[in-house]
Motif scaffolding. Structure first.
Motif, PDB file in Angstrom:
ATOM      1  N   UNK A  54       1.159  -1.516  -0.345  1.00 39.51           N
ATOM      2  CA  UNK A  54      -0.688   0.081   0.040  1.00 39.51           C
ATOM      3  C   UNK A  54       1.039   1.565  -0.240  1.00 39.51           C
ATOM      4  N   UNK A  55       2.128   1.924   0.037  1.00 40.82           N
ATOM      5  CA  UNK A  55       2.969   2.341   0.246  1.00 40.82           C
ATOM      6  C   UNK A  55       3.858   2.766  -0.319  1.00 40.82           C
ATOM      7  N   UNK A  56       3.273   2.084  -1.732  1.00 45.87           N
ATOM      8  CA  UNK A  56       4.980   2.226  -2.610  1.00 45.87           C
ATOM      9  C   UNK A  56       4.310   3.396  -3.697  1.00 45.87           C
ATOM     10  N   UNK A  57       4.361   3.951  -4.471  1.00 44.69           N
ATOM     11  CA  UNK A  57       4.098   4.626  -5.749  1.00 44.69           C
ATOM     12  C   UNK A  57       5.077   3.878  -6.467  1.00 44.69           C
ATOM     13  N   UNK A  58       4.717   3.882  -7.957  1.00 45.83           N
ATOM     14  CA  UNK A  58       4.892   3.139  -8.974  1.00 45.83           C
ATOM     15  C   UNK A  58       4.994   4.496 -10.049  1.00 45.83           C
ATOM     16  N   UNK A  59       6.045   4.071 -11.552  1.00 42.60           N
ATOM     17  CA  UNK A  59       6.085   5.168 -11.964  1.00 42.60           C
ATOM     18  C   UNK A  59       6.338   3.265 -13.710  1.00 42.60           C
ATOM     19  N   UNK A  60       5.064   3.591 -13.877  1.00 42.20           N
ATOM     20  CA  UNK A  60       4.962   2.899 -15.352  1.00 42.20           C
ATOM     21  C   UNK A  60       5.762   3.291 -16.441  1.00 42.20           C
ATOM     22  N   UNK A  61       6.199   2.289 -16.913  1.00 42.83           N
ATOM     23  CA  UNK A  61       7.446   2.291 -18.452  1.00 42.83           C
ATOM     24  C   UNK A  61       7.335   1.454 -19.198  1.00 42.83           C
ATOM     25  N   UNK A  62       7.373   1.605 -20.475  1.00 42.55           N
ATOM     26  CA  UNK A  62       7.098   0.633 -21.452  1.00 42.55           C
ATOM     27  C   UNK A  62       6.246   0.014 -21.769  1.00 42.55           C
ATOM     28  N   UNK A  63       5.832   1.096 -23.681  1.00 41.78           N
ATOM     29  CA  UNK A  63       4.450   0.587 -23.632  1.00 41.78           C
ATOM     30  C   UNK A  63       3.044   1.344 -23.230  1.00 41.78           C
ATOM     31  N   UNK A  64       3.904   2.804 -22.028  1.00 44.60           N
ATOM     32  CA  UNK A  64       2.655   4.105 -21.996  1.00 44.60           C
ATOM     33  C   UNK A  64       2.682   4.937 -23.540  1.00 44.60           C
ATOM     34  N   UNK A  65       1.360   4.905 -23.696  1.00 44.95           N
ATOM     35  CA  UNK A  65       1.354   5.980 -25.081  1.00 44.95           C
ATOM     36  C   UNK A  65       0.369   6.863 -24.848  1.00 44.95           C
ATOM     37  N   UNK A  66       0.406   7.766 -25.832  1.00 47.65           N
ATOM     38  CA  UNK A  66      -1.491   8.796 -25.195  1.00 47.65           C
ATOM     39  C   UNK A  66      -2.169   8.445 -25.753  1.00 47.65           C
ATOM     40  N   UNK A  67      -2.212   6.963 -26.335  1.00 48.98           N
ATOM     41  CA  UNK A  67      -3.987   6.218 -25.894  1.00 48.98           C
ATOM     42  C   UNK A  67      -4.278   5.476 -24.685  1.00 48.98           C
ATOM     43  N   UNK A  68      -3.060   5.306 -23.917  1.00 48.84           N
ATOM     44  CA  UNK A  68      -3.002   4.350 -22.862  1.00 48.84           C
ATOM     45  C   UNK A  68      -2.553   5.471 -21.196  1.00 48.84           C
ATOM     46  N   UNK A  69      -2.640   6.075 -21.452  1.00 47.21           N
ATOM     47  CA  UNK A  69      -1.565   7.602 -20.904  1.00 47.21           C
ATOM     48  C   UNK A  69      -2.915   7.938 -19.653  1.00 47.21           C
ATOM     49  N   UNK A  70      -4.144   8.330 -19.951  1.00 52.76           N
ATOM     50  CA  UNK A  70      -5.273   8.657 -18.921  1.00 52.76           C
ATOM     51  C   UNK A  70      -5.308   7.191 -17.518  1.00 52.76           C
ATOM     52  N   UNK A  71      -4.927   5.906 -18.428  1.00 52.82           N
ATOM     53  CA  UNK A  71      -5.467   4.796 -17.443  1.00 52.82           C
ATOM     54  C   UNK A  71      -4.923   4.672 -16.629  1.00 52.82           C
ATOM     55  N   UNK A  72      -3.046   5.002 -17.241  1.00 52.28           N
ATOM     56  CA  UNK A  72      -2.253   5.027 -16.269  1.00 52.28           C
ATOM     57  C   UNK A  72      -2.414   6.095 -14.828  1.00 52.28           C
ATOM     58  N   UNK A  73      -2.650   6.882 -15.593  1.00 53.13           N
ATOM     59  CA  UNK A  73      -2.378   8.115 -14.415  1.00 53.13           C
ATOM     60  C   UNK A  73      -3.991   8.117 -13.498  1.00 53.13           C
ATOM     61  N   UNK A  74      -4.846   7.847 -13.493  1.00 52.65           N
ATOM     62  CA  UNK A  74      -5.722   8.135 -12.142  1.00 52.65           C
ATOM     63  C   UNK A  74      -5.852   5.948 -11.756  1.00 52.65           C
TER      64      UNK A  74
END
Ligand code: 3PG
Length: 198
Positions: free
Chosen positions: A140-160
């Motif tokens: 629960x305390x971990x923060x994530x920075x996803x990388x690899x395959x992030x695109x303009x099309x799926x950016x919002x899904x990650x940032x949510x």
């Protein structure tokens, strides 16, 4: 700081300043310059001459790389995986470190090292936002920075996702855009990313 972290591969070190300026014009005030090319280290040095841009080093694999990028002026360090020796060397220099994880075992190793922020790599191949949602529960305390395959099309899904504070990727700084010196396009794609639009 912006929630978008561009991952940059430079073919020539002199691409660093116009690229950093183009990102900044689009509202992105940070960049990770990778050691994947010979121009990386010098690119870090040159990018540090830009006001208002936080410059990091990526694809850092060994403690020796840490020494080299710190000497070049890197303000943070990103790795594809988790190495205690690399984390310790970055701490020795007092530089922020963002190691990569890909499994729950990696996350336990990150916790053991006292880390609370990791890169998820390669995020798309591992399952994308669903992976982060599933793994956030036991960590629960971990923060994530996803990388690899992030695109303009799926950016919002990650940032949510609440556990995601930043995403990283190369879609606004592709090698083609850099090779062509297409700085206006870099700025336009950056501005769209900052506004969370595809
Ligand atoms: C990388 O490995 O270069 C980064 O994770 C970015 O990946 P991307 O090119 O899929 O955005």
């Amino acid at each position: 700081m912006t929630r978008i972290l561009p991952v940059v591969v430079l073919d020539r070190a002199d691409q660093a300043e116009p690229l950093g300026a183009a990102l900044l014009a689009g509202g992105i005030d940070t960049m990770e310059i990778t050691l994947r090319t010979a121009a990386g280290l010098d690119g870090i040095r040159r990018a540090r001459s830009l006001d208002g841009v936080r410059v990091g080093a990526g694809s850092v694999l060994t403690p020796e790389h840490v020494d080299q990028v710190v000497d070049a002026g890197a303000e943070f360090i990103v790795c594809p995986g988790l190495s205690a020796a690399v984390v310790e060397r970055a701490r020795h220099h007092g530089v922020d470190i963002l190691p990569g994880v890909a499994t729950p075992t990696d996350l336990m190793a990150a916790v053991a090292l006292g880390l609370d922020r990791v890169k998820l790599f390669p995020a798309g191949l591992l399952g994308g936002p669903a992976w982060i949602a599933a793994l956030s529960a036991p960590f629960p305390g971990m923060r994530f920075v996803p990388s690899g395959g992030v695109t303009a099309a799926n950016l919002a899904d990650y940032l949510a996702i609440p556990a995601v504070d930043q995403v990283s990727g190369s879609w606004m700084v592709t090698r083609e855009l850099i090779a062509g010196g297409d700085w206006d396009r870099v700025t336009a794609l950056s501005a769209r990313a900052v506004q969370n639009r595809d």
